[in-house]
Design a protein around this motif. Structure first.
Motif, PDB file in Angstrom:
ATOM      1  N   LEU A  54       0.830  -1.204   0.000  1.00 10.91           N
ATOM      2  CA  LEU A  54       0.000   0.000   0.000  1.00 10.91           C
ATOM      3  C   LEU A  54       0.866   1.258   0.000  1.00 10.91           C
ATOM      4  O   LEU A  54       0.484   2.273  -0.595  1.00 10.91           O
ATOM      5  N   SER A  58      -0.105   3.794  -2.816  1.00 10.60           N
ATOM      6  CA  SER A  58      -0.754   5.036  -2.364  1.00 10.60           C
ATOM      7  C   SER A  58       0.106   6.266  -2.586  1.00 10.60           C
ATOM      8  O   SER A  58      -0.421   7.371  -2.751  1.00 10.60           O
ATOM      9  N   VAL A  73      -9.938   2.210   3.144  1.00 10.22           N
ATOM     10  CA  VAL A  73      -9.602   1.298   2.046  1.00 10.22           C
ATOM     11  C   VAL A  73     -10.581   0.126   1.922  1.00 10.22           C
ATOM     12  O   VAL A  73     -10.456  -0.683   0.999  1.00 10.22           O
ATOM     13  N   ILE A  98      -5.487   1.127  -5.783  1.00  8.62           N
ATOM     14  CA  ILE A  98      -5.050  -0.019  -5.007  1.00  8.62           C
ATOM     15  C   ILE A  98      -5.050  -1.219  -5.957  1.00  8.62           C
ATOM     16  O   ILE A  98      -6.102  -1.722  -6.341  1.00  8.62           O
ATOM     17  N   THR A 102      -2.111  -5.681  -4.147  1.00  5.86           N
ATOM     18  CA  THR A 102      -2.212  -4.950  -2.888  1.00  5.86           C
ATOM     19  C   THR A 102      -3.545  -5.235  -2.213  1.00  5.86           C
ATOM     20  O   THR A 102      -3.610  -5.401  -0.987  1.00  5.86           O
ATOM     21  N   LEU A 106      -3.982  -6.787   1.475  1.00 11.11           N
ATOM     22  CA  LEU A 106      -4.781  -6.080   2.472  1.00 11.11           C
ATOM     23  C   LEU A 106      -5.906  -6.969   2.994  1.00 11.11           C
ATOM     24  O   LEU A 106      -6.212  -6.969   4.192  1.00 11.11           O
TER      25      LEU A 106
END
Length: 210
Positions: A54, A58, A73, A98, A102, A106
């Motif tokens: 991330l 990001s 997110v 994203i 990723t 996550l």
């Protein structure tokens, strides 16, 4: 002259940055990104893998990255494809993508027992710290880069912020796109951030035929 009037002699201290590489931190190269990812995947460190991925996607400053909340997110039972936050430095909104990899990392991190009931995406270990600190994040970046044999002093949290935009600029030469992705209010800031030189500008111009 009496001893009392003699000037004080101070011990000569070495400069704080002696032996260190100071100035703008280098972005990671694609081979570095993949090397770190593989190591984190092998180690089974769900949090660090999600944080690393991330951070790259990001392009956020460390102070904004560590303060992210799950709701930033995650929505409707899944990780968002795009997210938006207000930057703490500029108070301006910035959006970021994203990527699928990723999102997967996550998702794995959000399923971890440590995340039960946590509002922050990177919860701290102590009750008085709702999320990890920027210093902790800096130490993690140092561990990541040294794990693949890179010199720690040449890289930092801003390396993570610069990594993807450096590749975008190298492939497209589009400074405006980089400015928007970084959330800069002035183009001059983007130029300085990327370290754009006259040679870069000439190389872009030479690639365009009219």
């Amino acid at each position: 002259m009496s001893i009392a009037n003699l000037p004080a002699i101070r011990a000569c201290r070495p400069a704080w940055n002696k032996g260190r590489i100071v100035g703008q931190k280098r972005p990671l190269l694609p081979k570095h990104v993949w090397a770190i990812r593989v190591r984190l995947e092998i180690s089974g460190n769900a949090r660090d893998l999600a944080l690393f991925n991330l951070a790259i996607d990001s392009k956020l400053r460390g102070c904004d990255l560590v303060r992210l909340k799950v709701a930033d997110v995650y929505a409707a039972g899944q990780v968002k494809q795009r997210a938006s936050i207000i930057q703490s430095k500029t108070r301006k909104p910035v959006r970021f993508e994203i990527a699928e990899g990723t999102r997967n990392s996550l998702g794995s991190w959000l399923d971890d027992p440590m995340m039960i009931g946590s509002q922050h995406l990177w919860p701290g270990r102590f009750h008085d710290r709702p999320h990890i600190s920027t210093r902790q994040y800096s130490r993690l970046v140092r561990d990541w880069v040294t794990s693949i044999g890179l010199e720690a002093s040449a890289y930092g949290t801003h390396s993570m912020r610069r990594t993807k935009v450096a590749q975008i600029y190298r492939k497209t030469g589009n400074l405006r796109a980089v400015q928007l992705l970084l959330g800069h209010t002035k183009m001059d800031s983007t130029v300085r951030y990327l370290g754009v030189e006259l040679e870069d500008a000439l190389a872009i111009a030479e690639a365009v035929e009219l």
